[in-house]
Design an enzyme around this catalytic site. Structure first.
Site, PDB file in Angstrom:
ATOM      1  N   PRO A 249     -39.089 -80.139 -73.509  1.00  0.00           N
ATOM      2  CA  PRO A 249     -37.911 -80.906 -73.934  1.00  0.00           C
ATOM      3  C   PRO A 249     -36.632 -80.082 -73.797  1.00  0.00           C
ATOM      4  O   PRO A 249     -35.577 -80.622 -73.514  1.00  0.00           O
ATOM      5  CB  PRO A 249     -38.199 -81.215 -75.406  1.00  0.00           C
ATOM      6  CG  PRO A 249     -39.667 -81.019 -75.589  1.00  0.00           C
ATOM      7  CD  PRO A 249     -40.093 -80.006 -74.577  1.00  0.00           C
TER       8      PRO A 249
ATOM      9  N   ASP B 226     -23.102 -32.389 -48.473  1.00  0.00           N
ATOM     10  CA  ASP B 226     -21.753 -31.998 -48.874  1.00  0.00           C
ATOM     11  C   ASP B 226     -21.777 -31.190 -50.155  1.00  0.00           C
ATOM     12  O   ASP B 226     -22.740 -31.213 -50.893  1.00  0.00           O
ATOM     13  CB  ASP B 226     -20.956 -33.266 -49.205  1.00  0.00           C
ATOM     14  CG  ASP B 226     -20.089 -33.660 -48.056  1.00  0.00           C
ATOM     15  OD1 ASP B 226     -20.513 -33.428 -46.920  1.00  0.00           O
ATOM     16  OD2 ASP B 226     -19.002 -34.197 -48.314  1.00  0.00           O
TER      17      ASP B 226
ATOM     18  N   LYS C 259     -20.523 -24.853 -44.386  1.00  0.00           N
ATOM     19  CA  LYS C 259     -20.625 -23.733 -43.433  1.00  0.00           C
ATOM     20  C   LYS C 259     -20.128 -24.107 -42.041  1.00  0.00           C
ATOM     21  O   LYS C 259     -20.103 -23.271 -41.145  1.00  0.00           O
ATOM     22  CB  LYS C 259     -22.082 -23.266 -43.351  1.00  0.00           C
ATOM     23  CG  LYS C 259     -22.617 -22.844 -44.705  1.00  0.00           C
ATOM     24  CD  LYS C 259     -23.607 -21.703 -44.583  1.00  0.00           C
ATOM     25  CE  LYS C 259     -24.049 -21.231 -45.949  1.00  0.00           C
ATOM     26  NZ  LYS C 259     -25.336 -21.766 -46.363  1.00  0.00           N
TER      27      LYS C 259
ATOM     28  N   MET D 270      -9.139 -36.892 -56.405  1.00  0.00           N
ATOM     29  CA  MET D 270      -8.594 -35.755 -55.638  1.00  0.00           C
ATOM     30  C   MET D 270      -7.146 -35.499 -56.043  1.00  0.00           C
ATOM     31  O   MET D 270      -6.292 -35.233 -55.197  1.00  0.00           O
ATOM     32  CB  MET D 270      -8.653 -36.050 -54.124  1.00  0.00           C
ATOM     33  CG  MET D 270     -10.065 -36.262 -53.617  1.00  0.00           C
ATOM     34  SD  MET D 270     -10.129 -36.594 -51.856  1.00  0.00           S
ATOM     35  CE  MET D 270      -9.749 -38.332 -51.820  1.00  0.00           C
TER      36      MET D 270
ATOM     37  N   GLY E 150     -17.689 -34.680 -64.085  1.00  0.00           N
ATOM     38  CA  GLY E 150     -18.338 -35.851 -64.675  1.00  0.00           C
ATOM     39  C   GLY E 150     -19.830 -35.875 -64.442  1.00  0.00           C
ATOM     40  O   GLY E 150     -20.288 -35.578 -63.344  1.00  0.00           O
TER      41      GLY E 150
HETATM   42  N1  SAH Z   1     -17.353 -40.345 -52.177  1.00  0.00           N
HETATM   43  C1  SAH Z   1     -17.037 -39.871 -53.502  1.00  0.00           C
HETATM   44  C2  SAH Z   1     -15.622 -39.369 -53.637  1.00  0.00           C
HETATM   45  C3  SAH Z   1     -15.256 -38.241 -52.706  1.00  0.00           C
HETATM   46  S1  SAH Z   1     -13.613 -37.676 -52.934  1.00  0.00           S
HETATM   47  C4  SAH Z   1     -17.312 -40.997 -54.517  1.00  0.00           C
HETATM   48  O1  SAH Z   1     -17.565 -42.138 -54.140  1.00  0.00           O
HETATM   49  O2  SAH Z   1     -17.295 -40.707 -55.710  1.00  0.00           O
HETATM   50  C5  SAH Z   1     -13.819 -36.363 -54.068  1.00  0.00           C
HETATM   51  C6  SAH Z   1     -13.238 -36.721 -55.423  1.00  0.00           C
HETATM   52  O3  SAH Z   1     -14.142 -37.530 -56.136  1.00  0.00           O
HETATM   53  C7  SAH Z   1     -12.982 -35.540 -56.328  1.00  0.00           C
HETATM   54  O4  SAH Z   1     -11.764 -34.903 -56.036  1.00  0.00           O
HETATM   55  C8  SAH Z   1     -12.948 -36.192 -57.683  1.00  0.00           C
HETATM   56  O5  SAH Z   1     -11.716 -36.842 -57.908  1.00  0.00           O
HETATM   57  C9  SAH Z   1     -13.984 -37.279 -57.524  1.00  0.00           C
HETATM   58  N2  SAH Z   1     -15.297 -36.883 -58.053  1.00  0.00           N
HETATM   59  C10 SAH Z   1     -16.467 -36.958 -57.414  1.00  0.00           C
HETATM   60  N3  SAH Z   1     -17.492 -36.587 -58.205  1.00  0.00           N
HETATM   61  C11 SAH Z   1     -16.940 -36.277 -59.391  1.00  0.00           C
HETATM   62  C12 SAH Z   1     -17.463 -35.831 -60.640  1.00  0.00           C
HETATM   63  N4  SAH Z   1     -18.773 -35.626 -60.825  1.00  0.00           N
HETATM   64  N5  SAH Z   1     -16.603 -35.619 -61.669  1.00  0.00           N
HETATM   65  C13 SAH Z   1     -15.288 -35.835 -61.515  1.00  0.00           C
HETATM   66  N6  SAH Z   1     -14.737 -36.237 -60.370  1.00  0.00           N
HETATM   67  C14 SAH Z   1     -15.544 -36.474 -59.317  1.00  0.00           C
END
Ligand code: SAH
Length: 407
Positions: free
Chosen positions: A46, A196, A218, A333, A362
């Site tokens: 229902p 990276d 590198k 960045m 973070g």
């Molecule tokens: N491709 C990545 C970003 C690359 S640019 C993404 O999608 O998250 C790099 C920037 O990402 C850093 O300068 C910072 O601003 C941020 N970033 C990436 N990892 C981070 C983390 N663990 N803590 C704080 N900032 C972070």
């Protein structure tokens, strides 16, 4: 009936009518798997939950809005008695018996003629654990088996056909658990990994010894030279027959130059797949307890690269427009240029008292959050000696999480 006499079987329900009596929480948990099996699901009840109603609306199940009647079993191959009334469930299973239809009793498995196992799937295998008395134990065992398969500890997979190519894998914001299962699998199956600096490095320790690990740090310096070299190496290795993973932090398409790699692969005729990652501008604030949107506070969030200062001739960012918007601004960045960016945002109309949170490292053990306002950001960054990587969140969402900001 004793559990040990149960006869396990896999049913092909695609296109076959399955009767579900009841439309509550229990039915709601069973119906999606029946749909996934391709069954022609008929719910008799229902009332139904909003979730089931949604499935009715999208045409995935049929709903008969009434009490159960014995005739409902006439066309059915399989039945689930899932009402909260034991008497009704009993009537359904008795009628099913008459019609020679196997029937699950959701309220009392022992009374049914079929049991629903805890199900998991991995790589073409279905794991089903049956145990009527301890459903949690069955589910836990199912989880352990599936995890073992996933990690290769159990049932070592037959050598798979090797498909050479490039997979872009987003590693998430840093803590290894925050990457996707698909990404982890691709990583563990790679012959070559090009990693990276910001990719979750701990995971590289899990790689089999014979995997070739190329560290981008590198490769030759300089932004374009380095990208050229990466494009070249991933294409070369894939053309030589390897499975190449391009492993980056966050998501490869968010300030990750991932699409340049896609183009390079396409031009060379190399198959390329993309596995997204949790991107840091959303995930890093989240883990630090700051939402990028909050109802009644902001209806937009903008993610901006701060690698060039406002006014730089090569900058593609309209800082004046961002200043005029209301919502959250997430800067990446941006540690170096943050003072100039804060000035531009205030000059463009944002209040100097606008709260700011800087989340450094973070999701990592060294994570910390520095609070400021647009007016005090430059001084705070210096006083706290903030270094990259950091995510800078500007906007009232910061105050939602940290009411004390700016006091
Ligand atoms: N491709 C990545 C970003 C690359 S640019 C993404 O999608 O998250 C790099 C920037 O990402 C850093 O300068 C910072 O601003 C941020 N970033 C990436 N990892 C981070 C983390 N663990 N803590 C704080 N900032 C972070």
């Amino acid at each position: 009936m004793d559990d040990s006499t149960l006869y396990p079987s896999g049913l092909r329900l695609d296109g076959r009518r399955v009767l579900v009596v009841g439309g509550g929480e229990v039915a709601q948990r069973r119906v999606p798997q029946l749909i996934a099996a391709g069954a022609d699901v008929h719910v008799v009840s229902p009332d139904v939950t909003p979730a089931i109603e949604g499935l009715v609306g999208s045409g995935e199940v049929s709903w008969h809005r009434r009490e159960f009647a014995e005739a409902d079993l006439a066309e059915a191959w399989y039945a689930v008695a899932a009402t909260d009334d034991a008497g009704v469930n009993q009537r359904v299973s008795a009628a099913a018996e008459q019609h020679r239809v196997f029937c699950v009793r959701a309220d009392d498995a022992q009374q049914g003629t079929a049991w629903t196992p805890a199900v998991g799937r991995h790589d073409g295998l279905t794991v089903a654990v049956l145990g009527s008395r301890e459903p949690r134990r069955s589910a836990a065992l199912r989880d352990e088996v599936v995890e073992g398969l996933r990690e290769g500890r159990l049932g070592s997979a037959p050598e798979r056909p090797r498909t050479a190519g490039v997979t872009l894998v987003g590693g998430g914001p840093g803590r290894p658990e925050l990457m996707s299962i698909a990404g982890y699998q691709a990583l563990m199956e790679a012959d070559v990994v090009v990693a990276d600096r910001l990719a979750p490095r701990e995971l590289l320790g899990d790689l089999p010894d014979d995997v070739e690990l190329l560290d981008v740090a590198k490769l030759p310096r300089g932004r374009s030279a380095q990208q050229e070299a990466i494009n070249q190496v991933i294409v070369e290795r894939a053309l030589a027959g390897s499975r190449v993973v391009r492993f980056k932090g966050g998501d490869n398409f968010v300030f990750g130059r991932g699409y340049e790699e896609v183009i390079a692969c396409r031009e060379a005729g190399v198959p390329v797949t993309v596995i997204p990652g949790l991107t840091s501008p959303v995930a890093v604030p989240a883990v630090a307890g700051i939402p990028v949107t909050h109802r009644g506070i902001t209806h937009d969030f903008t993610v901006v690269s701060g690698h060039l200062p406002p006014g730089h001739p090569e900058s593609l960012v309209a800082w004046d427009a961002i200043a005029r918007m209301q919502g959250t601004v997430v800067l990446m960045m941006a540690v170096h240029n943050a003072p100039a960016i804060a000035t531009a945002l205030v000059e463009g109309g944002r209040a100097p008292g606008t709260p700011v949170a800087v989340v450094c490292d973070g999701t990592m053990p060294t994570e910390r959050t520095v609070l400021a306002t647009l007016g005090t950001l430059a001084d705070q960054l210096e006083a706290e000696r903030v270094q990259a990587p950091a995510i800078i969140v500007v906007g009232e969402v910061v105050r939602v999480a940290h009411p004390e900001v700016g006091d």
